[in-house]
Design a protein around this motif. Structure first.
Motif, PDB file in Angstrom:
ATOM      1  N   THR A  17      -9.097  -2.585 -12.746  1.00  0.00           N
ATOM      2  CA  THR A  17      -8.297  -3.621 -13.402  1.00  0.00           C
ATOM      3  C   THR A  17      -8.886  -5.019 -13.295  1.00  0.00           C
ATOM      4  OG1 THR A  17      -6.981  -4.030 -11.400  1.00  0.00           O
ATOM      5  CG2 THR A  17      -6.183  -2.325 -12.919  1.00  0.00           C
ATOM      6  N   GLY A  18      -9.790  -5.222 -12.352  1.00  0.00           N
ATOM      7  CA  GLY A  18     -10.305  -6.559 -12.103  1.00  0.00           C
ATOM      8  C   GLY A  18      -9.403  -7.402 -11.218  1.00  0.00           C
ATOM      9  N   LEU A  19      -8.281  -6.820 -10.765  1.00  0.00           N
ATOM     10  CA  LEU A  19      -7.395  -7.521  -9.839  1.00  0.00           C
ATOM     11  C   LEU A  19      -7.955  -7.415  -8.427  1.00  0.00           C
ATOM     12  CD1 LEU A  19      -3.954  -6.186 -11.127  1.00  0.00           C
ATOM     13  CD2 LEU A  19      -4.975  -8.413 -11.630  1.00  0.00           C
ATOM     14  N   GLU A  20      -7.762  -8.450  -7.627  1.00  0.00           N
ATOM     15  CA  GLU A  20      -8.291  -8.411  -6.264  1.00  0.00           C
ATOM     16  C   GLU A  20      -7.445  -7.536  -5.340  1.00  0.00           C
ATOM     17  OE1 GLU A  20      -9.081 -12.221  -4.633  1.00  0.00           O
ATOM     18  OE2 GLU A  20     -10.339 -12.870  -6.318  1.00  0.00           O
ATOM     19  N   LEU A  21      -6.131  -7.595  -5.489  1.00  0.00           N
ATOM     20  CA  LEU A  21      -5.206  -6.795  -4.683  1.00  0.00           C
ATOM     21  C   LEU A  21      -5.540  -6.851  -3.189  1.00  0.00           C
ATOM     22  CD1 LEU A  21      -5.036  -3.625  -6.992  1.00  0.00           C
ATOM     23  CD2 LEU A  21      -3.478  -5.584  -6.962  1.00  0.00           C
ATOM     24  N   PRO A  22      -5.593  -8.039  -2.619  1.00  0.00           N
ATOM     25  CA  PRO A  22      -6.015  -8.157  -1.223  1.00  0.00           C
ATOM     26  C   PRO A  22      -5.010  -7.653  -0.191  1.00  0.00           C
ATOM     27  CG  PRO A  22      -5.301 -10.287  -2.049  1.00  0.00           C
ATOM     28  CD  PRO A  22      -5.313  -9.360  -3.229  1.00  0.00           C
ATOM     29  N   GLU A  23      -3.725  -7.533  -0.574  1.00  0.00           N
ATOM     30  CA  GLU A  23      -2.692  -7.249   0.421  1.00  0.00           C
ATOM     31  C   GLU A  23      -2.299  -5.771   0.461  1.00  0.00           C
ATOM     32  OE1 GLU A  23      -2.163  -9.612   2.322  1.00  0.00           O
ATOM     33  OE2 GLU A  23      -2.549 -11.437   1.176  1.00  0.00           O
ATOM     34  N   LEU A  24      -2.173  -5.249   1.688  1.00  0.00           N
ATOM     35  CA  LEU A  24      -1.647  -3.906   1.918  1.00  0.00           C
ATOM     36  C   LEU A  24      -0.513  -4.019   2.926  1.00  0.00           C
ATOM     37  CD1 LEU A  24      -4.874  -1.698   2.228  1.00  0.00           C
ATOM     38  CD2 LEU A  24      -3.314  -1.850   0.270  1.00  0.00           C
ATOM     39  N   SER A  25       0.715  -3.791   2.472  1.00  0.00           N
ATOM     40  CA  SER A  25       1.890  -3.842   3.335  1.00  0.00           C
ATOM     41  C   SER A  25       2.202  -2.420   3.781  1.00  0.00           C
ATOM     42  CB  SER A  25       3.072  -4.446   2.570  1.00  0.00           C
ATOM     43  OG  SER A  25       4.257  -4.389   3.343  1.00  0.00           O
ATOM     44  N   MET A  26       1.879  -2.115   5.038  1.00  0.00           N
ATOM     45  CA  MET A  26       2.087  -0.755   5.538  1.00  0.00           C
ATOM     46  C   MET A  26       2.058  -0.779   7.059  1.00  0.00           C
ATOM     47  SD  MET A  26      -1.573   0.910   4.336  1.00  0.00           S
ATOM     48  CE  MET A  26      -3.112   0.539   5.217  1.00  0.00           C
ATOM     49  N   GLY A  27       2.913   0.053   7.635  1.00  0.00           N
ATOM     50  CA  GLY A  27       3.016   0.108   9.084  1.00  0.00           C
ATOM     51  C   GLY A  27       4.272  -0.572   9.576  1.00  0.00           C
ATOM     52  N   MET A  28       4.988   0.128  10.474  1.00  0.00           N
ATOM     53  CA  MET A  28       6.216  -0.388  11.051  1.00  0.00           C
ATOM     54  C   MET A  28       6.134  -0.289  12.571  1.00  0.00           C
ATOM     55  SD  MET A  28       8.927   1.000   8.159  1.00  0.00           S
ATOM     56  CE  MET A  28       8.205   2.627   7.921  1.00  0.00           C
ATOM     57  N   THR A  29       7.255  -0.418  13.249  1.00  0.00           N
ATOM     58  CA  THR A  29       7.243  -0.521  14.702  1.00  0.00           C
ATOM     59  C   THR A  29       6.438   0.601  15.357  1.00  0.00           C
ATOM     60  OG1 THR A  29       9.386  -1.673  14.764  1.00  0.00           O
ATOM     61  CG2 THR A  29       8.696  -0.512  16.770  1.00  0.00           C
TER      62      THR A  29
END
Length: 236
Positions: A190-202
């Motif tokens: 897509t050409g998007l950078e998508l730098p963020e990965l929200s994953m993982g909890m306590t």
């Protein structure tokens, strides 16, 4: 458990240790304190200890809580959002981690424009395929990401996932790894950078950081035990 300040310090140490094991800079991962079901007093205690990023699951709960909290905090919506609550969400939150349709992103974009605000959004991906989990099937994500270039007040900056609940944190590793791999594929396409990965909890944040998380969502590890959620509920 100790006080909220002590718990926060302990979680921060876990995050730093996981970053060190993975060869990542300590500031590569941001800690999101999940304050759902906890009152403003708990938020104020965490804020007094230096925490600035807070996550909520429900728009209406956040609407009642946020005005009672310090004004210099950053609020993230991590729970499922219906399009009919997008207007309120666009006014309350700085980030939405749970975007799961083009319709919702378009509604957030429209309402953010009306409110004179800019939002950052993550697309929630149901990597595991569990029916109890929200999020898009991986095959449906590229079509939603393609919308990014038409949005003006919402910026798609990454992906979020919730793995199957299991006692062994290692059980979540394939899910986290798959999201990172998919991010690479979709960013290239897509050409998007998508730098963020929200994953993982306590219970599994260490594994998530080792697999590339940039946000970890921690509730009970900071605030203590909350009322037991219904079976299949998404817990932090």
């Amino acid at each position: 458990m100790g006080s909220i300040a002590e718990n926060l310090e302990s979680v921060q140490a876990r995050v730093a240790a996981a970053c060190a094991r993975a060869g990542r800079a300590p500031d590569a991962v941001r800690l999101l304190a999940v304050s759902k079901t906890y009152g403003p007093d708990a938020v104020r205690a965490a804020a007094a200890a230096g925490q600035r990023l807070f996550g909520e699951n429900r728009v209406q709960e956040a609407a009642a809580k946020i005005p009672e909290c310090p004004g210099n905090l950053e609020w993230h919506l991590i729970g499922h959002l219906q399009s009919n609550k997008a207007a309120l969400a666009a006014r309350l939150f700085d980030w939405v981690h749970s975007a799961d349709s083009a319709k919702l992103l378009e509604a957030l974009d429209r309402h953010a424009a009306e409110a004179g605000r800019s939002l950052r959004a993550l697309v929630q991906v149901n990597v595991s395929g569990e029916r109890s989990k929200s999020g898009l099937a991986p095959a449906a994500v590229p079509e939603v990401l393609a919308l990014a270039h038409r949005l003006r007040n919402v910026q798609i900056v990454g992906l979020m996932t919730i793995p199957p609940l299991a006692e062994d944190p290692e059980t979540a590793r394939p899910c986290f790894r798959k999201l990172r791999e998919l991010r690479g594929e979709w960013a290239a396409a897509t050409g998007l950078e998508l730098p963020e990965l929200s994953m993982g909890m306590t219970h599994d944040l260490d594994v998530a950081i080792e697999e590339g998380a940039t946000f970890v969502r921690v509730g009970t590890g900071i605030f203590g035990a909350r009322a037991r959620p219904a079976e299949g509920a998404e817990e932090a």
